[in-house]
Design a protein around this motif. Structure first.
Motif, mmCIF file in Angstrom:
data_model
loop_
_atom_site.group_PDB
_atom_site.id
_atom_site.type_symbol
_atom_site.label_atom_id
_atom_site.label_comp_id
_atom_site.label_asym_id
_atom_site.label_seq_id
_atom_site.Cartn_x
_atom_site.Cartn_y
_atom_site.Cartn_z
ATOM 1 N N GLU A 153 0.908 -1.278 0.036
ATOM 2 C CA GLU A 153 0.053 0.025 -0.121
ATOM 3 C C GLU A 153 0.820 1.207 -0.123
ATOM 4 N N LEU A 154 1.767 1.378 0.902
ATOM 5 C CA LEU A 154 2.640 2.490 1.011
ATOM 6 C C LEU A 154 3.503 2.656 -0.587
ATOM 7 N N ALA A 155 4.117 1.405 -1.032
ATOM 8 C CA ALA A 155 4.716 1.711 -2.185
ATOM 9 C C ALA A 155 3.842 2.151 -3.306
ATOM 10 N N ALA A 156 2.701 1.645 -3.254
ATOM 11 C CA ALA A 156 1.733 2.080 -4.325
ATOM 12 C C ALA A 156 1.255 3.580 -4.265
ATOM 13 N N CYS A 157 1.059 4.103 -3.238
ATOM 14 C CA CYS A 157 0.740 5.371 -2.819
ATOM 15 C C CYS A 157 1.838 6.501 -3.013
ATOM 16 N N GLU A 158 3.121 6.031 -2.743
ATOM 17 C CA GLU A 158 4.382 6.905 -3.169
ATOM 18 C C GLU A 158 4.361 6.904 -4.373
ATOM 19 N N LEU A 161 1.563 8.917 -6.225
ATOM 20 C CA LEU A 161 1.339 10.429 -5.962
ATOM 21 C C LEU A 161 2.700 11.145 -6.087
ATOM 22 N N LYS A 162 3.657 10.399 -6.430
ATOM 23 C CA LYS A 162 5.215 10.933 -6.538
ATOM 24 C C LYS A 162 5.555 11.415 -4.930
ATOM 25 N N CYS A 163 5.343 10.820 -3.922
ATOM 26 C CA CYS A 163 5.629 11.242 -2.708
ATOM 27 C C CYS A 163 6.458 10.200 -2.023
ATOM 28 N N ASN A 164 6.803 10.815 -0.647
ATOM 29 C CA ASN A 164 7.509 9.836 0.269
ATOM 30 C C ASN A 164 7.075 10.163 1.492
ATOM 31 N N ILE A 165 6.928 9.142 2.144
ATOM 32 C CA ILE A 165 6.400 9.089 3.760
ATOM 33 C C ILE A 165 7.328 8.346 4.580
ATOM 34 N N GLU A 218 -12.320 17.047 7.092
ATOM 35 C CA GLU A 218 -12.770 15.833 6.166
ATOM 36 C C GLU A 218 -11.991 14.566 6.827
ATOM 37 N N LEU A 219 -10.648 14.753 6.977
ATOM 38 C CA LEU A 219 -9.925 13.406 7.453
ATOM 39 C C LEU A 219 -10.382 13.018 8.843
ATOM 40 N N ASN A 220 -10.738 13.828 9.755
ATOM 41 C CA ASN A 220 -11.336 13.459 11.259
ATOM 42 C C ASN A 220 -12.691 12.814 11.154
ATOM 43 N N GLN A 221 -13.227 13.121 10.074
ATOM 44 C CA GLN A 221 -14.593 12.868 9.712
ATOM 45 C C GLN A 221 -14.612 11.295 9.147
ATOM 46 N N SER A 222 -13.895 11.057 8.088
ATOM 47 C CA SER A 222 -13.731 9.947 7.567
ATOM 48 C C SER A 222 -12.786 8.789 7.941
ATOM 49 N N GLY A 223 -11.539 9.425 8.450
ATOM 50 C CA GLY A 223 -10.557 8.573 9.068
ATOM 51 C C GLY A 223 -9.801 7.811 7.988
ATOM 52 N N ASP A 224 -9.801 8.457 6.618
ATOM 53 C CA ASP A 224 -9.170 7.863 5.404
ATOM 54 C C ASP A 224 -7.616 8.704 5.114
ATOM 55 N N VAL A 225 -6.726 8.262 5.656
ATOM 56 C CA VAL A 225 -5.562 8.956 5.715
ATOM 57 C C VAL A 225 -4.954 8.806 4.207
ATOM 58 N N TYR A 226 -5.214 7.864 3.552
ATOM 59 C CA TYR A 226 -4.619 7.885 2.075
ATOM 60 C C TYR A 226 -5.500 8.914 1.235
ATOM 61 N N ARG A 227 -6.870 9.129 1.524
ATOM 62 C CA ARG A 227 -7.413 10.080 0.822
ATOM 63 C C ARG A 227 -7.124 11.364 0.955
ATOM 64 N N PHE A 228 -6.901 11.444 2.394
ATOM 65 C CA PHE A 228 -6.324 12.942 2.649
ATOM 66 C C PHE A 228 -4.841 13.258 2.177
ATOM 67 N N ILE A 229 -4.036 12.084 1.927
ATOM 68 C CA ILE A 229 -2.621 12.525 1.351
ATOM 69 C C ILE A 229 -2.961 12.837 -0.154
ATOM 70 N N LYS A 230 -3.963 12.296 -0.942
ATOM 71 C CA LYS A 230 -4.331 12.840 -2.173
ATOM 72 C C LYS A 230 -4.944 14.016 -2.285
ATOM 73 N N SER A 231 -5.642 14.296 -1.234
ATOM 74 C CA SER A 231 -6.288 15.823 -1.231
ATOM 75 C C SER A 231 -5.272 16.801 -0.878
ATOM 76 N N MET A 232 -4.363 16.522 -0.182
ATOM 77 C CA MET A 232 -3.219 17.350 0.006
ATOM 78 C C MET A 232 -2.504 17.769 -1.087
#
Length: 244
Positions: A153-158, A161-165, A218-232
């Protein structure tokens, strides 16, 4: 590094609009952060090595005690054989020899009790070693299961999104984006997410995002961290386009 308020209207009104990006301060801040991460990593490796060495020392001590107990047991068994041979020979001798046999029988009983105690101690050591091994195997399996679930999941997200966590402190994540600025693909946009409590919080963003409170709600309401990263990431891109 503190962010200076930019009066976009006054800058655009200038004959030659310019914005001081304070790249030198940013590079200094980034260097300090990287050194802090390196120090944290080195301390973590040292602590893990310390615990591993302590466990290895305990296992060696248990192995040495078990080996010593087995040697002593074998010696006792050999002594028992010798005493039995002497007993068989003394049974054919005179009354004085019979008294010696009685003494030898008492010695034999004492030796057998010693052997029984040593055998019991060996079993305790074996049980302790077995328990330690099971605990170690269970911990390793749990860590492997967590790693197997999170790594894809982390590798796919990075990658997407071209991101590093990465973790920077206890319950804090640093998320960095690149490839947002077409003029400078290596330019980074980042934020620090605090996950120490049930209510998520963003400690800092670079650059500042006006829509951050909305995204955080929105993050605190949904708890979806991956969606929050994409939104950021989308918010950073929109901010960049708005200033271009």
């Amino acid at each position: 590094m503190r962010h200076t308020h930019v009066d976009l209207a006054s800058i655009l009104a200038q004959p030659t609009p310019q914005i001081d990006l304070r790249l030198q301060a940013y590079e200094i801040s980034t260097g300090n952060f990287l050194r802090a991460v390196t120090n944290y990593t080195n301390r973590a490796i040292a602590e893990i090595t310390k615990h591993r060495n302590a466990q290895e020392a305990d296992r060696r001590k248990l192995a040495e005690r078990t080996q010593a107990a087995e040697v002593e047991t074998n010696q006792c068994k050999l002594k028992e054989i010798d005493l039995l041979a002497v007993l068989a020979k003394e049974q054919d001798e005179t009354r004085d020899a019979e008294q010696s046999v009685a003494t030898l029988k008492r010695q034999l009983a004492s030796t057998r009790e010693t052997c029984a105690g040593i055998d019991s101690e060996i079993e305790q050591y074996r049980a302790l070693v077995s328990n330690l091994q099971r605990e170690k195997d269970a911990e390793r399996n749990i860590l492997n299961e967590h790693a197997a679930k999170l790594d894809p999941e982390l590798a796919a997200c990075e990658s997407w999104l071209k991101c590093n966590i990465e973790g920077i402190e206890a319950d804090q994540l640093l998320i960095r984006f690149s490839h947002l600025d077409e003029a400078n693909a290596d330019r980074e946009f980042s934020f620090v997410l605090d996950v120490s409590t049930a209510s998520y919080n963003v400690i800092t963003t670079t650059p500042l995002l006006p829509v951050l409170p909305i995204l955080l709600q929105e993050l605190n309401q949904s708890g979806d961290v991956y969606r929050f990263i994409k939104s950021m990431r989308s918010a950073f891109r929109d901010l960049l386009q708005a200033h271009s």
